[in-house]
Design an enzyme around this catalytic site. Structure first.
Site, PDB file in Angstrom:
ATOM      1  N   VAL A 177      51.315  36.738  28.025  1.00 27.40           N
ATOM      2  CA  VAL A 177      50.107  36.559  27.207  1.00 27.40           C
ATOM      3  C   VAL A 177      50.071  35.084  26.812  1.00 27.40           C
ATOM      4  CG1 VAL A 177      48.948  37.181  25.057  1.00 27.40           C
ATOM      5  CG2 VAL A 177      50.129  38.942  26.400  1.00 27.40           C
ATOM      6  N   ASP A 202      30.812  35.272  56.267  1.00 29.95           N
ATOM      7  CA  ASP A 202      32.027  34.902  55.530  1.00 29.95           C
ATOM      8  C   ASP A 202      33.002  34.238  56.500  1.00 29.95           C
ATOM      9  OD1 ASP A 202      33.182  36.365  52.616  1.00 29.95           O
ATOM     10  OD2 ASP A 202      34.518  35.124  53.847  1.00 29.95           O
ATOM     11  N   ASN A 203      33.752  33.250  56.003  1.00 25.81           N
ATOM     12  CA  ASN A 203      34.776  32.646  56.870  1.00 25.81           C
ATOM     13  C   ASN A 203      36.123  33.349  56.695  1.00 25.81           C
ATOM     14  OD1 ASN A 203      35.767  31.678  54.462  1.00 25.81           O
ATOM     15  ND2 ASN A 203      35.601  29.504  54.975  1.00 25.81           N
ATOM     16  N   SER A 211      28.618  30.406  36.916  1.00 26.53           N
ATOM     17  CA  SER A 211      29.739  30.883  36.098  1.00 26.53           C
ATOM     18  C   SER A 211      29.564  30.423  34.657  1.00 26.53           C
ATOM     19  CB  SER A 211      31.026  30.283  36.675  1.00 26.53           C
ATOM     20  OG  SER A 211      32.076  30.412  35.757  1.00 26.53           O
ATOM     21  N   ARG A 260      37.393  37.333  25.786  1.00 27.76           N
ATOM     22  CA  ARG A 260      36.460  37.103  26.900  1.00 27.76           C
ATOM     23  C   ARG A 260      35.481  38.268  27.006  1.00 27.76           C
ATOM     24  NH1 ARG A 260      38.904  33.171  26.375  1.00 27.76           N
ATOM     25  NH2 ARG A 260      39.852  31.769  27.922  1.00 27.76           N
ATOM     26  N   TYR A 310      36.321  22.772  39.654  1.00 29.61           N
ATOM     27  CA  TYR A 310      35.610  24.021  39.967  1.00 29.61           C
ATOM     28  C   TYR A 310      34.335  24.116  39.140  1.00 29.61           C
ATOM     29  CZ  TYR A 310      34.326  28.944  39.721  1.00 29.61           C
ATOM     30  OH  TYR A 310      33.607  30.109  39.734  1.00 29.61           O
ATOM     31  N   ASN A 319      44.073  35.728  37.314  1.00 30.71           N
ATOM     32  CA  ASN A 319      43.235  36.355  36.290  1.00 30.71           C
ATOM     33  C   ASN A 319      43.932  37.528  35.628  1.00 30.71           C
ATOM     34  OD1 ASN A 319      40.889  35.484  38.597  1.00 30.71           O
ATOM     35  ND2 ASN A 319      40.684  34.753  36.509  1.00 30.71           N
ATOM     36  N   LEU A 320      43.488  37.800  34.405  1.00 28.01           N
ATOM     37  CA  LEU A 320      44.174  38.786  33.564  1.00 28.01           C
ATOM     38  C   LEU A 320      44.194  40.200  34.165  1.00 28.01           C
ATOM     39  CD1 LEU A 320      45.493  39.392  30.800  1.00 28.01           C
ATOM     40  CD2 LEU A 320      43.203  39.916  29.951  1.00 28.01           C
ATOM     41  N   GLY A 376      33.788  39.175  50.115  1.00 36.76           N
ATOM     42  CA  GLY A 376      34.623  38.917  48.930  1.00 36.76           C
ATOM     43  C   GLY A 376      34.430  39.982  47.858  1.00 36.76           C
ATOM     44  N   LYS A 414      30.133  23.929  40.205  1.00 33.53           N
ATOM     45  CA  LYS A 414      29.066  24.879  39.853  1.00 33.53           C
ATOM     46  C   LYS A 414      27.925  24.150  39.157  1.00 33.53           C
ATOM     47  CE  LYS A 414      30.894  28.660  41.413  1.00 33.53           C
ATOM     48  NZ  LYS A 414      30.283  29.326  42.572  1.00 33.53           N
TER      49      LYS A 414
HETATM   50  P1  NAD Z   1      36.022  35.893  46.470  1.00 33.69           P
HETATM   51  O1  NAD Z   1      36.979  34.816  46.814  1.00 33.69           O
HETATM   52  O2  NAD Z   1      36.503  37.290  46.463  1.00 33.69           O
HETATM   53  O3  NAD Z   1      34.736  35.810  47.397  1.00 33.69           O
HETATM   54  C1  NAD Z   1      34.258  34.588  47.940  1.00 33.69           C
HETATM   55  C2  NAD Z   1      34.094  34.785  49.439  1.00 33.69           C
HETATM   56  O4  NAD Z   1      33.594  33.566  50.015  1.00 33.69           O
HETATM   57  C3  NAD Z   1      35.411  35.104  50.134  1.00 33.69           C
HETATM   58  O5  NAD Z   1      35.231  36.263  50.932  1.00 33.69           O
HETATM   59  C4  NAD Z   1      35.699  33.878  51.006  1.00 33.69           C
HETATM   60  O6  NAD Z   1      36.360  34.225  52.204  1.00 33.69           O
HETATM   61  C5  NAD Z   1      34.300  33.324  51.228  1.00 33.69           C
HETATM   62  N1  NAD Z   1      34.230  31.878  51.455  1.00 33.69           N
HETATM   63  C6  NAD Z   1      34.838  30.884  50.756  1.00 33.69           C
HETATM   64  N2  NAD Z   1      34.482  29.686  51.257  1.00 33.69           N
HETATM   65  C7  NAD Z   1      33.638  29.926  52.300  1.00 33.69           C
HETATM   66  C8  NAD Z   1      32.944  29.102  53.217  1.00 33.69           C
HETATM   67  N3  NAD Z   1      33.063  27.767  53.175  1.00 33.69           N
HETATM   68  N4  NAD Z   1      32.173  29.690  54.155  1.00 33.69           N
HETATM   69  C9  NAD Z   1      32.052  31.041  54.209  1.00 33.69           C
HETATM   70  N5  NAD Z   1      32.694  31.866  53.377  1.00 33.69           N
HETATM   71  C10 NAD Z   1      33.471  31.318  52.425  1.00 33.69           C
HETATM   72  O7  NAD Z   1      35.388  35.506  45.041  1.00 33.69           O
HETATM   73  P2  NAD Z   1      34.424  36.348  44.096  1.00 33.69           P
HETATM   74  O8  NAD Z   1      35.178  36.657  42.855  1.00 33.69           O
HETATM   75  O9  NAD Z   1      33.746  37.415  44.848  1.00 33.69           O
HETATM   76  O10 NAD Z   1      33.387  35.200  43.714  1.00 33.69           O
HETATM   77  C11 NAD Z   1      32.135  35.072  44.355  1.00 33.69           C
HETATM   78  C12 NAD Z   1      31.391  33.906  43.735  1.00 33.69           C
HETATM   79  O11 NAD Z   1      31.250  34.125  42.322  1.00 33.69           O
HETATM   80  C13 NAD Z   1      32.107  32.563  43.889  1.00 33.69           C
HETATM   81  O12 NAD Z   1      31.134  31.561  44.143  1.00 33.69           O
HETATM   82  C14 NAD Z   1      32.740  32.344  42.528  1.00 33.69           C
HETATM   83  O13 NAD Z   1      32.895  30.987  42.214  1.00 33.69           O
HETATM   84  C15 NAD Z   1      31.712  32.999  41.599  1.00 33.69           C
HETATM   85  N6  NAD Z   1      32.292  33.437  40.311  1.00 33.69           N
HETATM   86  C16 NAD Z   1      33.367  34.314  40.298  1.00 33.69           C
HETATM   87  C17 NAD Z   1      33.930  34.701  39.089  1.00 33.69           C
HETATM   88  C18 NAD Z   1      35.121  35.620  39.046  1.00 33.69           C
HETATM   89  O14 NAD Z   1      35.794  35.651  38.012  1.00 33.69           O
HETATM   90  N7  NAD Z   1      35.406  36.381  40.081  1.00 33.69           N
HETATM   91  C19 NAD Z   1      33.403  34.216  37.866  1.00 33.69           C
HETATM   92  C20 NAD Z   1      32.318  33.346  37.913  1.00 33.69           C
HETATM   93  C21 NAD Z   1      31.751  32.968  39.147  1.00 33.69           C
HETATM   94  N1  UFG Z   2      45.472  35.533  30.384  1.00 37.02           N
HETATM   95  C1  UFG Z   2      46.757  35.850  29.980  1.00 37.02           C
HETATM   96  N2  UFG Z   2      47.698  36.071  30.951  1.00 37.02           N
HETATM   97  C2  UFG Z   2      47.406  36.006  32.278  1.00 37.02           C
HETATM   98  C3  UFG Z   2      46.093  35.696  32.679  1.00 37.02           C
HETATM   99  C4  UFG Z   2      45.161  35.455  31.699  1.00 37.02           C
HETATM  100  O1  UFG Z   2      47.054  35.907  28.794  1.00 37.02           O
HETATM  101  O2  UFG Z   2      48.316  36.213  33.116  1.00 37.02           O
HETATM  102  C5  UFG Z   2      44.447  35.340  29.355  1.00 37.02           C
HETATM  103  C6  UFG Z   2      43.818  33.961  29.376  1.00 37.02           C
HETATM  104  O3  UFG Z   2      44.554  33.055  28.590  1.00 37.02           O
HETATM  105  C7  UFG Z   2      42.409  34.263  28.802  1.00 37.02           C
HETATM  106  C8  UFG Z   2      42.126  35.681  29.316  1.00 37.02           C
HETATM  107  O4  UFG Z   2      43.394  36.242  29.621  1.00 37.02           O
HETATM  108  O5  UFG Z   2      42.455  34.291  27.404  1.00 37.02           O
HETATM  109  C9  UFG Z   2      41.246  35.719  30.553  1.00 37.02           C
HETATM  110  O6  UFG Z   2      41.798  34.869  31.552  1.00 37.02           O
HETATM  111  P1  UFG Z   2      41.286  34.907  33.079  1.00 37.02           P
HETATM  112  O7  UFG Z   2      42.120  33.939  33.850  1.00 37.02           O
HETATM  113  O8  UFG Z   2      41.217  36.311  33.566  1.00 37.02           O
HETATM  114  O9  UFG Z   2      39.768  34.404  32.966  1.00 37.02           O
HETATM  115  P2  UFG Z   2      39.145  33.034  32.418  1.00 37.02           P
HETATM  116  O10 UFG Z   2      38.223  33.389  31.303  1.00 37.02           O
HETATM  117  O11 UFG Z   2      40.185  32.042  32.152  1.00 37.02           O
HETATM  118  O12 UFG Z   2      38.317  32.525  33.691  1.00 37.02           O
HETATM  119  C10 UFG Z   2      37.435  33.361  34.448  1.00 37.02           C
HETATM  120  C11 UFG Z   2      37.418  32.873  35.903  1.00 37.02           C
HETATM  121  C12 UFG Z   2      36.812  31.493  35.984  1.00 37.02           C
HETATM  122  C13 UFG Z   2      35.458  31.485  35.326  1.00 37.02           C
HETATM  123  C14 UFG Z   2      35.546  32.010  33.910  1.00 37.02           C
HETATM  124  C15 UFG Z   2      34.206  32.117  33.269  1.00 37.02           C
HETATM  125  O13 UFG Z   2      38.732  32.828  36.422  1.00 37.02           O
HETATM  126  O14 UFG Z   2      36.629  31.157  37.337  1.00 37.02           O
HETATM  127  O15 UFG Z   2      36.137  33.309  33.911  1.00 37.02           O
HETATM  128  O16 UFG Z   2      33.349  32.794  34.120  1.00 37.02           O
HETATM  129  F1  UFG Z   2      34.996  30.217  35.296  1.00 37.02           F
END
Ligand code: NAD
Ligand code: UFG
Length: 337
Positions: free
Chosen positions: A216, A31-32, A124, A230, A148, A198-199, A10, A152
């Site tokens: 926005v 990874d799955n 997170s 953020r 979600y 995500n943004l 991922g 966590k």
């Molecule tokens: P991602 O989706 O790119 O990576 C997650 C990976 O886990 C993927 O490759 C997916 O195929 C694999 N996966 C999902 N379920 C599985 C399962 N049951 N068995 C095996 N593999 C599985 O996401 P990421 O952004 O790399 O996030 C990684 C971790 O960080 C996650 O736990 C996510 O919740 C956490 N996190 C991400 C963010 C973010 O904004 N990206 C923020 C806070 C926390």
């Molecule tokens: N936003 C926009 N337009 C978009 C997308 C986002 O205006 O199309 C704004 C949102 O309202 C926010 C900011 O951009 O103000 C960031 O939004 P994101 O969706 O990129 O991120 P979040 O902070 O909402 O959430 C992210 C992850 C969550 C995690 C959190 C804290 O998606 O999984 O950060 O770690 F829980």
């Protein structure tokens, strides 16, 4: 060390695989492929010159995890695997608790059976719920506003109980803020399926011309320009944070919640302008109503990570935008007919 990265193909897992293997660790990926592609392994080989074994399996399949721990003589696990879309979690809570909570329990059972007790867990900033004060310290009260976030929080609570039950466990719960950016090679990055939630990936697709405009979500928040603020952190800095946590755990048993953020907040409009500067492209936008569940501002106090891990984010907002743009260009060229 021999380190297993669940969810290793991922977004964050693949960048962490680069950093850990370049530090001399032997990295194994499990990874799955539900949200990633096996081709990431080829890209990792191009970046590092190393072959990283990929086990195609689900973390909920305990015998597969256990067999992987045994086969590769694993000494530490970084558990990234899970589902991460807040909105989807409201529609599909069972899938979220199954992948995120049941998945973690399965990994813990396999670790227990094999005597592996060093774990870094992907948590997170969402575990803080609605911020009561800023910047967020690890002692800020926790709470969840969606399945979600609750998944966590449940896992963090399970891990804290586990560490209390047996002093052998060494666990870091890394509370990520907003990971963005990509490896400088442009070979790996965040490539969401469908419309990005995500943004940053959304902005990148608008700059690339794949989408016409950014929405926005609200400009009436109590922030300097009214748009959401953020703590965006470069994914390579985040990856370094995992390496620092693994080092720290060698001497420090227990369960340690630690923020990984920069401590600096940027608004949506600041992100748009920074991306325009880095890419040289216009990012048209339109202000729309607030997105339900969003908070006005969320940023870290990253002092604990500095004190315990001797880690601090190094890369700038421009680095985050430039590397995202570089990856978007590589991706766009690959995907265009
Ligand atoms: P991602 O989706 O790119 O990576 C997650 C990976 O886990 C993927 O490759 C997916 O195929 C694999 N996966 C999902 N379920 C599985 C399962 N049951 N068995 C095996 N593999 C599985 O996401 P990421 O952004 O790399 O996030 C990684 C971790 O960080 C996650 O736990 C996510 O919740 C956490 N996190 C991400 C963010 C973010 O904004 N990206 C923020 C806070 C926390
Ligand atoms: N936003 C926009 N337009 C978009 C997308 C986002 O205006 O199309 C704004 C949102 O309202 C926010 C900011 O951009 O103000 C960031 O939004 P994101 O969706 O990129 O991120 P979040 O902070 O909402 O959430 C992210 C992850 C969550 C995690 C959190 C804290 O998606 O999984 O950060 O770690 F829980």
């Amino acid at each position: 060390m021999n380190i297993l990265l669940t969810g290793g193909t991922g977004y964050i897992g693949s960048h962490t695989a680069v950093v850990l293997s370049q530090l001399g660790h032997r990295v194994v990926l499990l990874d799955n492929l539900s949200n990633s592609n096996a081709q990431v392994v080829d890209q990792l080989r191009r970046i590092t010159g190393l072959d990283m074994p990929l086990v195609h399996g689900d973390v909920r399949d305990t015998p597969v995890v256990q067999h992987t721990l045994e086969k590769f003589d694993i000494q530490a696990v970084v558990h990234f695997a899970g589902l991460k879309a807040v909105g989807e979690s409201v529609q599909k809570p069972v899938e979220y608790f199954s992948n995120n909570v049941q998945g973690t329990l399965s990994v813990l059972q396999a670790m227990q059976a094999h005597g592996v007790n060093t774990l870094v867990f992907s948590s997170s900033a969402t575990v803080y719920g609605e911020p009561q004060f800023l910047p967020l310290t690890e002692s800020h009260p926790t709470g969840a506003t969606n399945p979600y976030g609750r998944s966590k929080l449940h896992v963090e609570e399970i891990l804290a109980d586990l560490a209390r039950s047996d002093p052998k466990w060494k666990i870091a719960c890394l509370r990520y803020f907003n990971p963005v950016g990509a490896h400088a090679s442009g070979l790996i990055g965040e490539n969401p399926n469908g419309i990005p939630n995500n943004l940053m990936p959304f902005i990148a697709q608008v700059a690339w011309g794949q989408r016409t405009e950014l929405q926005v979500f609200g400009n009436d928040y109590a922030t300097p320009d009214g748009t959401g603020v953020r703590d965006y952190i470069h994914v390579m800095d985040l990856a370094q944070g995992h390496a620092a946590a693994i080092d720290y755990l060698k001497q420090h048993p227990g369960c340690h919640p630690i923020n990984l953020g920069t401590g600096q907040g940027y608004s949506v409009l600041e992100m748009v302008r920074a991306f325009e500067r880095a890419s040289g492209q216009a990012v048209p936008y339109r202000v729309t109503p607030r997105r339900p569940g969003d908070v006005a501002a969320c940023y870290a106090n990253p002092q604990k990570a500095h004190e315990l891990l001797n880690w601090q984010a190094q890369l700038s907002l421009d680095d985050m935008c430039t590397s995202t743009w570089h990856f978007q260009q590589s991706l766009g060229r690959l995907e265009s007919p």
